[in-house]
Every structure is written in structure tokens, then in C-alpha cells.
Design a protein around this motif. Structure first.
Motif, PDB file in Angstrom:
ATOM      1  N   UNK A 181       7.854  -2.647   9.125  1.00 20.11           N
ATOM      2  CA  UNK A 181       7.052  -2.543  10.339  1.00 20.11           C
ATOM      3  C   UNK A 181       7.340  -1.252  11.097  1.00 20.11           C
ATOM      4  N   UNK A 182       8.587  -0.792  11.061  1.00 15.56           N
ATOM      5  CA  UNK A 182       8.937   0.418  11.793  1.00 15.56           C
ATOM      6  C   UNK A 182       8.229   1.642  11.229  1.00 15.56           C
ATOM      7  N   UNK A 183       7.953   1.633   9.924  1.00 13.54           N
ATOM      8  CA  UNK A 183       7.239   2.753   9.309  1.00 13.54           C
ATOM      9  C   UNK A 183       5.776   2.734   9.747  1.00 13.54           C
ATOM     10  N   UNK A 184       5.164   1.544   9.727  1.00 17.07           N
ATOM     11  CA  UNK A 184       3.786   1.431  10.195  1.00 17.07           C
ATOM     12  C   UNK A 184       3.670   1.830  11.663  1.00 17.07           C
ATOM     13  N   UNK A 185       4.637   1.437  12.469  1.00 20.73           N
ATOM     14  CA  UNK A 185       4.588   1.719  13.902  1.00 20.73           C
ATOM     15  C   UNK A 185       4.566   3.215  14.190  1.00 20.73           C
ATOM     16  N   UNK A 186       5.132   4.004  13.295  1.00 19.11           N
ATOM     17  CA  UNK A 186       5.214   5.450  13.514  1.00 19.11           C
ATOM     18  C   UNK A 186       3.942   6.183  13.087  1.00 19.11           C
ATOM     19  N   UNK A 187       3.042   5.490  12.399  1.00 15.23           N
ATOM     20  CA  UNK A 187       1.837   6.138  11.882  1.00 15.23           C
ATOM     21  C   UNK A 187       0.675   6.020  12.857  1.00 15.23           C
ATOM     22  N   UNK A 188      -0.043   7.111  13.027  1.00 20.29           N
ATOM     23  CA  UNK A 188      -1.286   7.110  13.785  1.00 20.29           C
ATOM     24  C   UNK A 188      -2.309   7.969  13.053  1.00 20.29           C
ATOM     25  N   UNK A 189      -3.567   7.591  13.180  1.00 17.54           N
ATOM     26  CA  UNK A 189      -4.660   8.276  12.499  1.00 17.54           C
ATOM     27  C   UNK A 189      -5.721   8.653  13.532  1.00 17.54           C
ATOM     28  N   UNK A 221      -1.365  -1.757  10.528  1.00 19.16           N
ATOM     29  CA  UNK A 221      -0.180  -2.601  10.573  1.00 19.16           C
ATOM     30  C   UNK A 221      -0.318  -3.752   9.596  1.00 19.16           C
ATOM     31  N   UNK A 222       0.790  -4.266   9.086  1.00 16.07           N
ATOM     32  CA  UNK A 222       0.731  -5.434   8.206  1.00 16.07           C
ATOM     33  C   UNK A 222       0.471  -6.686   9.025  1.00 16.07           C
ATOM     34  N   UNK A 223      -0.392  -7.537   8.527  1.00 17.55           N
ATOM     35  CA  UNK A 223      -0.662  -8.807   9.204  1.00 17.55           C
ATOM     36  C   UNK A 223      -0.147  -9.981   8.383  1.00 17.55           C
ATOM     37  N   UNK A 224       0.389  -9.707   7.186  1.00 20.39           N
ATOM     38  CA  UNK A 224       1.050 -10.744   6.385  1.00 20.39           C
ATOM     39  C   UNK A 224       2.548 -10.602   6.577  1.00 20.39           C
ATOM     40  N   UNK A 225       3.279 -11.600   6.159  1.00 20.22           N
ATOM     41  CA  UNK A 225       4.735 -11.512   6.247  1.00 20.22           C
ATOM     42  C   UNK A 225       5.226 -10.404   5.319  1.00 20.22           C
ATOM     43  N   UNK A 226       6.367  -9.805   5.651  1.00 18.80           N
ATOM     44  CA  UNK A 226       6.861  -8.675   4.882  1.00 18.80           C
ATOM     45  C   UNK A 226       7.092  -9.015   3.406  1.00 18.80           C
ATOM     46  N   UNK A 227       7.486 -10.237   3.116  1.00 15.39           N
ATOM     47  CA  UNK A 227       7.772 -10.577   1.725  1.00 15.39           C
ATOM     48  C   UNK A 227       6.509 -10.590   0.874  1.00 15.39           C
ATOM     49  N   UNK A 228       5.330 -10.610   1.519  1.00 13.77           N
ATOM     50  CA  UNK A 228       4.084 -10.605   0.773  1.00 13.77           C
ATOM     51  C   UNK A 228       3.412  -9.234   0.757  1.00 13.77           C
ATOM     52  N   UNK A 229       4.000  -8.239   1.409  1.00  9.03           N
ATOM     53  CA  UNK A 229       3.400  -6.916   1.433  1.00  9.03           C
ATOM     54  C   UNK A 229       3.478  -6.255   0.072  1.00  9.03           C
ATOM     55  N   UNK A 254      -7.328  -7.431   3.974  1.00  7.89           N
ATOM     56  CA  UNK A 254      -6.310  -8.289   3.382  1.00  7.89           C
ATOM     57  C   UNK A 254      -5.062  -8.283   4.242  1.00  7.89           C
ATOM     58  N   UNK A 255      -3.925  -7.799   3.708  1.00  8.67           N
ATOM     59  CA  UNK A 255      -2.678  -7.832   4.473  1.00  8.67           C
ATOM     60  C   UNK A 255      -2.534  -6.685   5.481  1.00  8.67           C
ATOM     61  N   UNK A 256      -3.511  -5.776   5.541  1.00  5.59           N
ATOM     62  CA  UNK A 256      -3.426  -4.616   6.424  1.00  5.59           C
ATOM     63  C   UNK A 256      -4.565  -4.650   7.439  1.00  5.59           C
ATOM     64  N   UNK A 257      -4.240  -4.348   8.697  1.00  8.70           N
ATOM     65  CA  UNK A 257      -5.249  -4.308   9.760  1.00  8.70           C
ATOM     66  C   UNK A 257      -5.278  -2.918  10.402  1.00  8.70           C
ATOM     67  N   UNK A 258      -6.480  -2.385  10.575  1.00  3.15           N
ATOM     68  CA  UNK A 258      -6.703  -1.150  11.323  1.00  3.15           C
ATOM     69  C   UNK A 258      -7.230  -1.513  12.709  1.00  3.15           C
TER      70      UNK A 258
END
Length: 243
Positions: A51-59, A31-39, A193-197
Motif C-alpha cells: 500500500x505504501x508504494x501505491x500511496x506514493x504514486x500519482x498520475x 490503489x488496491x481494493x483487494x486484500x494484499x494476499x490476493x494482489x 478488478x483488484x485495482x481502483x483509479x
């Protein structure tokens, strides 16, 4: 009856000893942990919330006592447009990652520019700090992974990075998401960075027979050579040279 447990992060396993060889799977989200404008600039050319795209992903990380495989869980409903492709690539996770627990590297099978590669990725170099935190009900320790990202061309400078990795010694499995392996415990969270697992579900067993298929197709290449190789491929296709 098999000694099998379906474990979510809200539970703890005090009855598992270090001597037991764990097998099973771990589900991760990113998921993104920075604001969307900085992604990234691609956010501004889509009406779809990122965020909705990230929410649908699982690994899923599947492993037995000797080897492991990490890949995205296929979602047949996903839309592989340019916007979504950016999300798939951000923060890693694109392709299939294989790790042998007897080695200090992983293999990533991934496609670039229509060519399949088998990329050798060394395990990260890290320093364990005194910081701890609770993820689910597991006490985790922090490790800092440092290194240098090579610039894609001569007009840009190399950049240093420092990633925060949280692993739990309570689960004695030296694995994690993408290629974050080799830590003294299962990795439950990584900040890139802007992404958290983050791990969301654990399914552990001491008796199941988990089968892992090692990827063998692809051009063998070291991670450090991948960037220059793909640039040459692009130049051969007519892309401008960075020289």
C-alpha cells in the motif's frame, strides 16, 4: 483576469456551462481494493507494504479542447526495483497515453523488452446503468465496460472482464485515466478488478493554453497484436515457446 479555477473534489462547479471548452488537468491515484494476499505472488517476497508504494504514486491527465495526455507524475525518490515495477504495471498506467478528442482511440507509448511501441487502443465499449453515486460533490453515473482478455498461451483460457466506470456529466469532458475515454463526462473512478483509479484533484480552466505533445516515436501496433509480438520477441531471445 483569466477565468481559472483550482478545484478539489469537495467543490462543485455549477457555473460552468456545457458550451465552455474546458482545459486543465486531473490528478489520479490508484490503489488496491483487494486484500494484499490476493494482489499477486510478488507481495510475499518483499518486506515493504504494498500500500505504501501505491500511496506514493500519482498520475496526471492534461487536456485542452482537442487532445489529452495521461502519464505518471515522475517521483525521483521512487525505487525502481522488481517489487515496485509490479505496482507500476498493475492496473495499467505504465507508459504515456495520448488521446485526440476527434478520434475513438488512444495511443499508448510504452517500452517492452527494450523496444518502444506506439500502441493503438480503441475506446472501451460500455453500457450505462441506472446506478449513481457521489464522488466528492459530483454526482456520477455508472458505465460497465466488458470485453475479453486473451490468454497469453494455449495452456490458459481467455477470460471475460467487466469493469465499473464512474463518470460525471457535470464536467463535459470525454476523458479519464489510462485509456478510459469516450464517456459522456469526465471519469472520476474506475474499478479494474483488484485495482481502483480515483480522481483526487481537478484543475480546470476555460482560457488557459494547455500544450499537448503527441508521442510519435515507437513501432506502430494494434493492442490486439501486442501480446503475440512481444512473445515472439521473447522467443527470439531464447524464451521457451508456448506452442
Amino acid at each position: 483576469m483569466k477565468n481559472k479555477y483550482c478545484i478539489y473534489l469537495l467543490l462543485v462547479l455549477p457555473f460552468l456551462s456545457v458550451a465552455q471548452a474546458l482545459q486543465g488537468s486531473v490528478i489520479y491515484k490508484k490503489e488496491p481494493v483487494a486484500s494484499e494476499k490476493h494482489i499477486g505472488p510478488i507481495v510475499f517476497v518483499s518486506n515493504k507494504p504494498i500500500k505504501s508504494v501505491y500511496d506514493a504514486l500519482r498520475y496526471e491527465l492534461k487536456f485542452n479542447a482537442k487532445e489529452a495526455l495521461f502519464s505518471m507524475i515522475d517521483n525521483m525518490e521512487r525505487d525502481d526495483n522488481r517489487f515496485n515495477s509490479y505496482v507500476f504495471r498493475s492496473g495499467g498506467g505504465n507508459g504515456t497515453y495520448y488521446t485526440s478528442l476527434d478520434c475513438n482511440y488512444s495511443l499508448r507509448q510504452v517500452e517492452y523488452i527494450g523496444e518502444l511501441f506506439l500502441v493503438k487502443m480503441d475506446h472501451p465499449t460500455f453500457t450505462i446503468t441506472n446506478e449513481t453515486k457521489i464522488i466528492g460533490n459530483y454526482e456520477c453515473r455508472q458505465a460497465i465496460v466488458t470485453g475479453i482478455n486473451k490468454a497469453p498461451n494455449k495452456d490458459l483460457k481467455d477470460t471475460q472482464y467487466a469493469y465499473s466506470v464512474w463518470f460525471t456529466p457535470d464536467i463535459p469532458v470525454a476523458l479519464g485515466p489510462i485509456h478510459f475515454d469516450g464517456f459522456p463526462g469526465l471519469v472520476l473512478q474506475v474499478d479494474l478488478g483488484p485495482i481502483r483509479w480515483t480522481a483526487t484533484e481537478l484543475n480546470l480552466s476555460t482560457e488557459d493554453d494547455i500544450i499537448i505533445e503527441k508521442p510519435v516515436k515507437g513501432i506502430p501496433i494494434a493492442q490486439k497484436d501486442l501480446g503475440s509480438t512481444t512473445r515472439k520477441m521473447l522467443q527470439a531471445m531464447g524464451a521457451p515457446s508456448d506452442k
